[in-house]
Write a protein that holds these residues in place. Structure first.
Motif, PDB file in Angstrom:
ATOM      1  N   THR A  33       0.856  -1.175   0.000  1.00  0.00           N
ATOM      2  CA  THR A  33       0.000   0.000   0.000  1.00  0.00           C
ATOM      3  C   THR A  33       0.898   1.234   0.000  1.00  0.00           C
ATOM      4  O   THR A  33       2.113   1.117  -0.117  1.00  0.00           O
ATOM      5  CB  THR A  33      -0.955  -0.009   1.211  1.00  0.00           C
ATOM      6  OG1 THR A  33      -1.898   1.041   1.068  1.00  0.00           O
ATOM      7  CG2 THR A  33      -0.217   0.140   2.511  1.00  0.00           C
ATOM      8  N   ILE A  34       0.303   2.394   0.153  1.00  0.00           N
ATOM      9  CA  ILE A  34       1.074   3.634   0.220  1.00  0.00           C
ATOM     10  C   ILE A  34       1.019   4.154   1.644  1.00  0.00           C
ATOM     11  O   ILE A  34      -0.042   4.220   2.254  1.00  0.00           O
ATOM     12  CB  ILE A  34       0.522   4.683  -0.761  1.00  0.00           C
ATOM     13  CG1 ILE A  34       0.695   4.191  -2.193  1.00  0.00           C
ATOM     14  CG2 ILE A  34       1.220   6.027  -0.563  1.00  0.00           C
ATOM     15  CD1 ILE A  34       0.094   5.087  -3.241  1.00  0.00           C
ATOM     16  N   PHE A  54       0.055   3.990   7.552  1.00  0.00           N
ATOM     17  CA  PHE A  54      -0.668   3.580   6.352  1.00  0.00           C
ATOM     18  C   PHE A  54      -2.029   3.059   6.773  1.00  0.00           C
ATOM     19  O   PHE A  54      -2.282   2.847   7.960  1.00  0.00           O
ATOM     20  CB  PHE A  54       0.121   2.517   5.565  1.00  0.00           C
ATOM     21  CG  PHE A  54       0.323   1.216   6.292  1.00  0.00           C
ATOM     22  CD1 PHE A  54      -0.537   0.146   6.096  1.00  0.00           C
ATOM     23  CD2 PHE A  54       1.388   1.055   7.176  1.00  0.00           C
ATOM     24  CE1 PHE A  54      -0.344  -1.057   6.766  1.00  0.00           C
ATOM     25  CE2 PHE A  54       1.588  -0.142   7.845  1.00  0.00           C
ATOM     26  CZ  PHE A  54       0.722  -1.200   7.637  1.00  0.00           C
ATOM     27  N   TYR A  55      -2.903   2.895   5.803  1.00  0.00           N
ATOM     28  CA  TYR A  55      -4.254   2.419   6.087  1.00  0.00           C
ATOM     29  C   TYR A  55      -4.453   1.042   5.474  1.00  0.00           C
ATOM     30  O   TYR A  55      -4.055   0.794   4.339  1.00  0.00           O
ATOM     31  CB  TYR A  55      -5.302   3.391   5.529  1.00  0.00           C
ATOM     32  CG  TYR A  55      -5.359   4.668   6.323  1.00  0.00           C
ATOM     33  CD1 TYR A  55      -6.218   4.785   7.406  1.00  0.00           C
ATOM     34  CD2 TYR A  55      -4.536   5.744   6.013  1.00  0.00           C
ATOM     35  CE1 TYR A  55      -6.265   5.955   8.163  1.00  0.00           C
ATOM     36  CE2 TYR A  55      -4.574   6.908   6.755  1.00  0.00           C
ATOM     37  CZ  TYR A  55      -5.438   7.000   7.822  1.00  0.00           C
ATOM     38  OH  TYR A  55      -5.474   8.147   8.561  1.00  0.00           O
ATOM     39  N   TYR A  56      -5.064   0.163   6.273  1.00  0.00           N
ATOM     40  CA  TYR A  56      -5.420  -1.175   5.807  1.00  0.00           C
ATOM     41  C   TYR A  56      -6.834  -1.456   6.295  1.00  0.00           C
ATOM     42  O   TYR A  56      -7.100  -1.400   7.495  1.00  0.00           O
ATOM     43  CB  TYR A  56      -4.442  -2.219   6.349  1.00  0.00           C
ATOM     44  CG  TYR A  56      -4.839  -3.636   6.024  1.00  0.00           C
ATOM     45  CD1 TYR A  56      -4.829  -4.091   4.710  1.00  0.00           C
ATOM     46  CD2 TYR A  56      -5.236  -4.510   7.025  1.00  0.00           C
ATOM     47  CE1 TYR A  56      -5.193  -5.393   4.407  1.00  0.00           C
ATOM     48  CE2 TYR A  56      -5.598  -5.814   6.731  1.00  0.00           C
ATOM     49  CZ  TYR A  56      -5.577  -6.251   5.421  1.00  0.00           C
ATOM     50  OH  TYR A  56      -5.946  -7.528   5.118  1.00  0.00           O
ATOM     51  N   GLN A  57      -7.732  -1.685   5.359  1.00  0.00           N
ATOM     52  CA  GLN A  57      -9.145  -1.929   5.640  1.00  0.00           C
ATOM     53  C   GLN A  57      -9.736  -0.846   6.547  1.00  0.00           C
ATOM     54  O   GLN A  57     -10.473  -1.120   7.484  1.00  0.00           O
ATOM     55  CB  GLN A  57      -9.335  -3.316   6.261  1.00  0.00           C
ATOM     56  CG  GLN A  57      -8.980  -4.429   5.315  1.00  0.00           C
ATOM     57  CD  GLN A  57      -9.207  -5.799   5.892  1.00  0.00           C
ATOM     58  OE1 GLN A  57      -9.315  -5.986   7.101  1.00  0.00           O
ATOM     59  NE2 GLN A  57      -9.279  -6.788   5.014  1.00  0.00           N
ATOM     60  N   ILE A  61      -2.518   2.207  10.626  1.00  0.00           N
ATOM     61  CA  ILE A  61      -1.455   1.378  11.192  1.00  0.00           C
ATOM     62  C   ILE A  61      -0.186   2.212  11.210  1.00  0.00           C
ATOM     63  O   ILE A  61       0.118   2.908  10.246  1.00  0.00           O
ATOM     64  CB  ILE A  61      -1.222   0.107  10.348  1.00  0.00           C
ATOM     65  CG1 ILE A  61      -2.526  -0.622  10.024  1.00  0.00           C
ATOM     66  CG2 ILE A  61      -0.202  -0.799  11.019  1.00  0.00           C
ATOM     67  CD1 ILE A  61      -3.253  -1.176  11.199  1.00  0.00           C
ATOM     68  N   LYS A  62       0.557   2.144  12.320  1.00  0.00           N
ATOM     69  CA  LYS A  62       1.826   2.875  12.416  1.00  0.00           C
ATOM     70  C   LYS A  62       2.978   1.889  12.408  1.00  0.00           C
ATOM     71  O   LYS A  62       2.853   0.767  12.883  1.00  0.00           O
ATOM     72  CB  LYS A  62       1.859   3.712  13.692  1.00  0.00           C
ATOM     73  CG  LYS A  62       0.831   4.810  13.689  1.00  0.00           C
ATOM     74  CD  LYS A  62       0.963   5.684  14.891  1.00  0.00           C
ATOM     75  CE  LYS A  62      -0.068   6.810  14.778  1.00  0.00           C
ATOM     76  NZ  LYS A  62       0.185   7.857  15.723  1.00  0.00           N
ATOM     77  N   GLY A  63       4.110   2.342  11.872  1.00  0.00           N
ATOM     78  CA  GLY A  63       5.292   1.499  11.824  1.00  0.00           C
ATOM     79  C   GLY A  63       6.547   2.339  11.796  1.00  0.00           C
ATOM     80  O   GLY A  63       6.504   3.568  11.791  1.00  0.00           O
ATOM     81  N   TYR A  78       5.637   6.668   0.461  1.00  0.00           N
ATOM     82  CA  TYR A  78       6.407   5.523  -0.009  1.00  0.00           C
ATOM     83  C   TYR A  78       5.520   4.296  -0.052  1.00  0.00           C
ATOM     84  O   TYR A  78       4.504   4.229   0.646  1.00  0.00           O
ATOM     85  CB  TYR A  78       7.595   5.248   0.926  1.00  0.00           C
ATOM     86  CG  TYR A  78       8.624   6.334   0.849  1.00  0.00           C
ATOM     87  CD1 TYR A  78       9.643   6.268  -0.086  1.00  0.00           C
ATOM     88  CD2 TYR A  78       8.554   7.443   1.676  1.00  0.00           C
ATOM     89  CE1 TYR A  78      10.574   7.288  -0.188  1.00  0.00           C
ATOM     90  CE2 TYR A  78       9.476   8.464   1.584  1.00  0.00           C
ATOM     91  CZ  TYR A  78      10.487   8.375   0.654  1.00  0.00           C
ATOM     92  OH  TYR A  78      11.402   9.388   0.535  1.00  0.00           O
ATOM     93  N   VAL A  79       5.923   3.325  -0.843  1.00  0.00           N
ATOM     94  CA  VAL A  79       5.236   2.040  -0.845  1.00  0.00           C
ATOM     95  C   VAL A  79       5.580   1.336   0.464  1.00  0.00           C
ATOM     96  O   VAL A  79       6.724   1.364   0.918  1.00  0.00           O
ATOM     97  CB  VAL A  79       5.672   1.181  -2.056  1.00  0.00           C
ATOM     98  CG1 VAL A  79       5.104  -0.224  -1.961  1.00  0.00           C
ATOM     99  CG2 VAL A  79       5.252   1.842  -3.360  1.00  0.00           C
TER     100      VAL A  79
END
Length: 138
Positions: A33-34, A54-57, A61-63, A78-79
């Motif tokens: 994702t982006i 980033f977003y998932y569903q 989400i943080k990383g 970024y990807v």
């Protein structure tokens, strides 16, 4: 134990640790994702880490990912590679920048691989002293 044996043992344990981590990381199915850089953190032992989200569903989400030799600032896109089963296993692929001029629709579940319209922006990888692409041909 002599000093040389300690150094050799440390190097060997480091290599074994990297191999075990890569086997563990590769055991999960990946999606893409982006993500957006939201900041930087400097650790005493870890060096500079970029913080991204980033977003998932629909969930944010943080990383964090090691910055390496890349030049980054908050707001850069970024990807991001992540595991659907374990969302805390994510990595910003800093060699795949997404310029602000690119408007791409990200699927709800992410992409199964990096889309071709983003692959054209791929940069040289900076790992292994800049030799990663030469060694692995990727």
């Amino acid at each position: 134990m002599s000093e040389w044996k300690k150094i050799l043992l440390s190097i060997l344990l480091g290599f074994v640790g990297v191999i075990i981590w890569n086997i563990y990381y590769d055991s999960y199915e990946k999606s893409y994702t982006i993500g957006k850089v939201v900041g930087k953190a400097v650790g005493m032992k870890s060096g500079t880490v970029i913080e991204f989200e980033f977003y998932y569903q629909g969930r944010k989400i943080k990383g964090g990912t090691g910055m390496g030799d890349y030049s980054l600032r908050a707001g850069d896109r970024y990807v991001v590679e992540f595991s659907k089963e374990k969302l805390d296993l994510s990595e910003a692929l800093l060699y795949y920048p997404v310029p602000d001029t690119v408007d791409v629709e990200v699927p709800w579940d992410g992409w199964p691989e990096v889309p071709n319209e983003l692959k054209i922006y791929r940069r040289k990888r900076m790992e292994l002293f800049g030799l990663y692409d030469w060694i692995y041909g990727d």
